[in-house]
Scaffold this motif. Sequence first.
Motif, mmCIF file in Angstrom:
data_model
loop_
_atom_site.group_PDB
_atom_site.id
_atom_site.type_symbol
_atom_site.label_atom_id
_atom_site.label_comp_id
_atom_site.label_asym_id
_atom_site.label_seq_id
_atom_site.Cartn_x
_atom_site.Cartn_y
_atom_site.Cartn_z
ATOM 1 N N GLY A 88 0.621 -1.237 -0.020
ATOM 2 C CA GLY A 88 0.071 0.045 -0.062
ATOM 3 C C GLY A 88 1.020 1.350 0.014
ATOM 4 N N HIS A 89 0.413 2.347 -0.690
ATOM 5 C CA HIS A 89 1.092 3.552 -0.821
ATOM 6 C C HIS A 89 0.288 4.587 -0.092
ATOM 7 N N SER A 90 0.622 5.346 0.757
ATOM 8 C CA SER A 90 0.113 6.448 1.472
ATOM 9 C C SER A 90 -0.983 6.266 1.983
ATOM 10 N N PHE A 91 -2.078 6.506 2.018
ATOM 11 C CA PHE A 91 -3.429 6.153 2.248
ATOM 12 C C PHE A 91 -3.562 4.433 2.155
ATOM 13 N N GLY A 92 -2.969 3.976 1.355
ATOM 14 C CA GLY A 92 -2.971 2.383 1.279
ATOM 15 C C GLY A 92 -2.162 1.870 2.280
ATOM 16 N N SER A 93 -1.095 2.605 2.854
ATOM 17 C CA SER A 93 -0.269 1.904 3.712
ATOM 18 C C SER A 93 -1.297 1.667 4.990
ATOM 19 N N PHE A 94 -1.980 2.548 5.119
ATOM 20 C CA PHE A 94 -2.834 2.577 6.630
ATOM 21 C C PHE A 94 -3.775 1.412 6.271
ATOM 22 N N THR A 95 -4.787 1.459 5.074
ATOM 23 C CA THR A 95 -5.675 0.479 5.041
ATOM 24 C C THR A 95 -4.969 -1.156 4.949
ATOM 25 N N SER A 96 -3.972 -1.082 4.354
ATOM 26 C CA SER A 96 -3.268 -2.390 4.256
ATOM 27 C C SER A 96 -2.988 -2.973 5.791
ATOM 28 N N PHE A 97 -2.456 -1.734 6.605
ATOM 29 C CA PHE A 97 -1.911 -2.230 8.070
ATOM 30 C C PHE A 97 -2.918 -2.814 8.678
ATOM 31 N N ALA A 98 -4.077 -1.697 8.585
ATOM 32 C CA ALA A 98 -5.472 -1.976 9.450
ATOM 33 C C ALA A 98 -6.000 -3.189 9.060
ATOM 34 N N THR A 99 -5.930 -3.789 7.837
ATOM 35 C CA THR A 99 -6.517 -4.895 7.312
ATOM 36 C C THR A 99 -5.573 -6.033 7.875
ATOM 37 N N ALA A 100 -4.239 -5.908 7.860
ATOM 38 C CA ALA A 100 -3.271 -6.905 8.564
ATOM 39 C C ALA A 100 -3.487 -7.181 9.856
ATOM 40 N N VAL A 101 -3.823 -6.100 10.740
ATOM 41 C CA VAL A 101 -4.033 -6.130 12.154
ATOM 42 C C VAL A 101 -5.189 -6.852 12.215
ATOM 43 N N LYS A 102 -6.404 -6.543 11.827
ATOM 44 C CA LYS A 102 -7.789 -7.054 12.075
ATOM 45 C C LYS A 102 -7.673 -8.471 11.774
ATOM 46 N N LEU A 103 -7.165 -8.953 10.444
ATOM 47 C CA LEU A 103 -7.043 -10.334 9.969
ATOM 48 C C LEU A 103 -6.370 -11.318 11.272
ATOM 49 N N LYS A 104 -5.258 -10.649 11.620
ATOM 50 C CA LYS A 104 -4.504 -11.455 12.623
ATOM 51 C C LYS A 104 -5.606 -11.598 14.030
ATOM 52 N N GLU A 105 -6.134 -10.536 14.337
ATOM 53 C CA GLU A 105 -6.962 -10.372 15.388
ATOM 54 C C GLU A 105 -8.079 -11.356 15.625
ATOM 55 N N ILE A 106 -8.737 -11.501 14.284
ATOM 56 C CA ILE A 106 -10.115 -12.231 14.269
ATOM 57 C C ILE A 106 -10.036 -13.463 13.728
ATOM 58 N N CYS A 107 -8.850 -13.671 12.809
ATOM 59 C CA CYS A 107 -8.906 -14.887 12.110
ATOM 60 C C CYS A 107 -7.478 -15.752 12.442
ATOM 61 N N GLY A 108 -6.305 -15.085 12.831
ATOM 62 C CA GLY A 108 -5.322 -15.686 13.187
ATOM 63 C C GLY A 108 -4.292 -15.896 11.809
ATOM 64 N N VAL A 109 -4.838 -14.830 10.880
ATOM 65 C CA VAL A 109 -3.945 -15.158 9.719
ATOM 66 C C VAL A 109 -3.385 -13.587 9.377
ATOM 67 N N GLU A 110 -2.223 -13.576 8.705
ATOM 68 C CA GLU A 110 -1.491 -12.432 8.594
ATOM 69 C C GLU A 110 -0.809 -12.569 7.134
#
Length: 254
Positions: A88-110
Amino acid sequence: MEKLVTCFYQRPEAVSRLICFPWAGSGSAHYAHWGKLFDSSTEVYSIRLPGRESRSRESFAQNMDQIVMEIISVLLSKLKEKPFAFFGHSFGSFTSFATAVKLKEICGVEPVHLFVSGASAPHSKARDSLQTTLALGDEDFLKWMTTVGGAPAEMLQSREILEMFVPVLKADLRVLDNFVYEKPSGTVLSCDITCFDGTEDVPHDLEAWKELTSGDFNIYSLPGGHLYLKEPANEKTIVNYIAKHLKTTEMTYL
């Protein structure tokens, strides 16, 4: 899935996937073309957010959670199939990070690797409020964007482009401005993180990204301003770097 993802080069037999997240105001076409730059072992998915391209009649996302949960609900089964990385670039850096964190938190996937570009870490004090900027009229707002390198100067010459581009850009920046991330005491990810940045862009707090993972961490600077990654030479460097790291990951899964 077709509503959320653009994939110009479908490779169902690919060993890994690269999921690309758009910068503020952009659609999915730019990254979708990256598919031709990777070999058959990697399939590229480019995220299409509501309010643009074929989703132009949809309302813009109101917050980061709305973006993240749509991506997870649509792509989770695909993300469980094989190794995947985020870019992700710029705004995409934040959306990709937020998605990665939530994936790990609720699904155990990263992701196996998080590639971010042109952005300070989400918890960094270097992040500035955009409230004053978002209150500007459309033309003054776009002039501000050109001064920070976030929009090509030629956009100022086209009223039609101005009217299409500014609402999308402002909607994304509102999501970004309202995204507050409070880092916990420990690391939140275990994947490697690589930060890219343009040497002529405004300064970003890249080192703070290191605090978010227990994995390896690297920073690479390339010539240019905020949209440095659109330069063919820089694009080639980024793609080759990602491909190299995905190859290494793929070997561990074969």
